[in-house]
Design a protein around this motif. Structure first.
Motif, PDB file in Angstrom:
ATOM      1  N   PRO A 178     -12.803  84.869  -9.026  1.00  0.00           N
ATOM      2  CA  PRO A 178     -13.931  86.198  -8.739  1.00  0.00           C
ATOM      3  C   PRO A 178     -15.691  84.794  -8.620  1.00  0.00           C
ATOM      4  CG  PRO A 178     -13.064  85.548 -10.969  1.00  0.00           C
ATOM      5  CD  PRO A 178     -13.336  84.489 -10.931  1.00  0.00           C
ATOM      6  N   GLN A 179     -15.655  86.258  -7.485  1.00  0.00           N
ATOM      7  CA  GLN A 179     -17.145  85.983  -6.313  1.00  0.00           C
ATOM      8  C   GLN A 179     -18.512  85.443  -7.690  1.00  0.00           C
ATOM      9  OE1 GLN A 179     -17.429  85.191  -3.030  1.00  0.00           O
ATOM     10  NE2 GLN A 179     -15.005  85.020  -3.393  1.00  0.00           N
ATOM     11  N   SER A 180     -18.128  85.343  -8.700  1.00  0.00           N
ATOM     12  CA  SER A 180     -19.965  85.691  -9.401  1.00  0.00           C
ATOM     13  C   SER A 180     -19.578  84.356  -9.929  1.00  0.00           C
ATOM     14  CB  SER A 180     -19.189  86.316 -11.016  1.00  0.00           C
ATOM     15  OG  SER A 180     -17.994  85.928 -11.680  1.00  0.00           O
ATOM     16  N   TYR A 182     -18.891  81.483  -8.045  1.00  0.00           N
ATOM     17  CA  TYR A 182     -19.972  80.949  -6.579  1.00  0.00           C
ATOM     18  C   TYR A 182     -21.428  81.328  -6.547  1.00  0.00           C
ATOM     19  CZ  TYR A 182     -15.338  80.082  -4.893  1.00  0.00           C
ATOM     20  OH  TYR A 182     -13.739  79.085  -4.457  1.00  0.00           O
ATOM     21  N   GLU A 183     -21.487  82.801  -7.038  1.00  0.00           N
ATOM     22  CA  GLU A 183     -22.957  83.028  -7.449  1.00  0.00           C
ATOM     23  C   GLU A 183     -23.868  82.219  -8.109  1.00  0.00           C
ATOM     24  OE1 GLU A 183     -22.912  87.154  -7.800  1.00  0.00           O
ATOM     25  OE2 GLU A 183     -22.029  87.874  -5.579  1.00  0.00           O
ATOM     26  N   ALA A 184     -23.252  82.271  -9.411  1.00  0.00           N
ATOM     27  CA  ALA A 184     -23.587  80.851 -10.810  1.00  0.00           C
ATOM     28  C   ALA A 184     -23.578  79.912 -10.264  1.00  0.00           C
ATOM     29  CB  ALA A 184     -23.094  81.317 -11.526  1.00  0.00           C
TER      30      ALA A 184
END
Length: 294
Positions: A178-180, A182-184
């Motif tokens: 999930p890209q979330s 990496y964003e976190a």
């Protein structure tokens, strides 16, 4: 259960063909490993004599060492390069499909054609690599004469062929993250290197260890590469090149069974090698289990 006899009948050809051409020959080879048989005369039961001779056969142990060395030299750069390429391709926005196809093409190319190409490129006298090195003043390197360089050439051939295959597997794993996450990580101040080693690698560990197991099985079965590179045939008994530096275990099996017509000893070689592969796969499987528990 009998009410589904039509369905079982429909799929029965596969199992009949599998039994006739795979299952039965496998166990027949095990039976053959306890016989002395030249393919023409009668069989003579010799018990464990084939395996006793195998244990004391220096050529067999040489082939084992060659196979393990080539496996290590090819597997490490293959998996590392595949992971790097998958990471780079995962960040590409344009022409992603083209890059996938281009990197995967070597895996579906004929091994014989690739081996002939590598033999020409790394030729001692007229190879492209030595020609390029000569333009910068470096003396020709005996790629196909030096015992260790022979292994390097075979490993490079296998690396070129299998990197794209493993890259596709890694790319599928990267796309499932999930890209979330990496964003976190970016919000917490993690840079690309720290994100790669502390997020990507731990999440990808089961996939990485899966490719290690598959690469173990594939890498230990090197046969066509040294056979084509060194033109091994009945007229050329110097299997594996000078000093038999490229003599792999499956190539030694081929020599014993189909060139020396000693089918019993060839069967013993391949069954002993099968046990070695099983041991290495089990070791990798234990690593997988340990990685999941941690």
């Amino acid at each position: 259960m009998l009410s589904y006899w039509r369905q079982y009948l429909a799929i029965s050809p596969f199992y009949l063909i599998f039994a006739a051409f795979s299952f039965v020959p496998v166990f027949y080879s095990l039976y053959l490993s306890f016989q002395r048989y030249d393919g023409l005369g009668g069989k003579q039961f010799v018990g464990l004599q084939q395996y006793e001779f195998l244990w004391n056969d220096p050529v067999f142990w040489l082939s084992i060492r060659n196979t393990l060395a080539i496996w290590v030299l090819s597997t490490v750069p293959t998996l590392f390069g595949a992971l790097v390429l998958a990471t780079l391709l995962h960040s590409v926005r344009r022409f992603k499909g083209f890059y996938r196809i281009a990197l995967y093409i070597p895996n579906v190319t004929s091994i014989v054609a690739v081996a002939i190409f590598f033999g020409a490129v790394f030729s001692n006298n007229f190879g492209l690599v030595n020609a390029i090195l000569g333009t910068v003043g470096i003396e020709p390197i005996p790629w196909l004469s030096n015992p260790w360089l022979i292994k390097v050439v075979i490993a490079a051939l296998m690396t070129w062929m299998w990197t794209g295959y493993n890259m596709i597997i890694y790319l599928a794993g990267l796309q499932a993250i999930p890209q979330s996450i990496y964003e976190a990580a970016r919000m917490d101040g993690a840079g690309p290197v720290r994100t790669f080693f502390q997020i990507t690698i731990p999440i990808m560990r089961p996939i990485i260890l899966f490719t290690v197991v598959v690469s173990t099985i594939n890498g230990l079965q090197s046969f066509s590469e040294p056979q084509v590179l060194f033109a091994s045939n009945a007229a050329n008994q110097n299997m594996g090149g000078p000093g038999q530096a490229g003599l792999t275990t499956l190539l030694y099996f081929y020599q014993s069974a189909f060139l020396d017509n000693d089918y019993g000893y060839g069967a013993a070689i391949v069954w002993a090698f099968f046990v070695l592969i099983i041991v290495l796969v089990v070791v990798n499987w234990r690593i997988v289990q340990r990685g999941r528990k941690s």
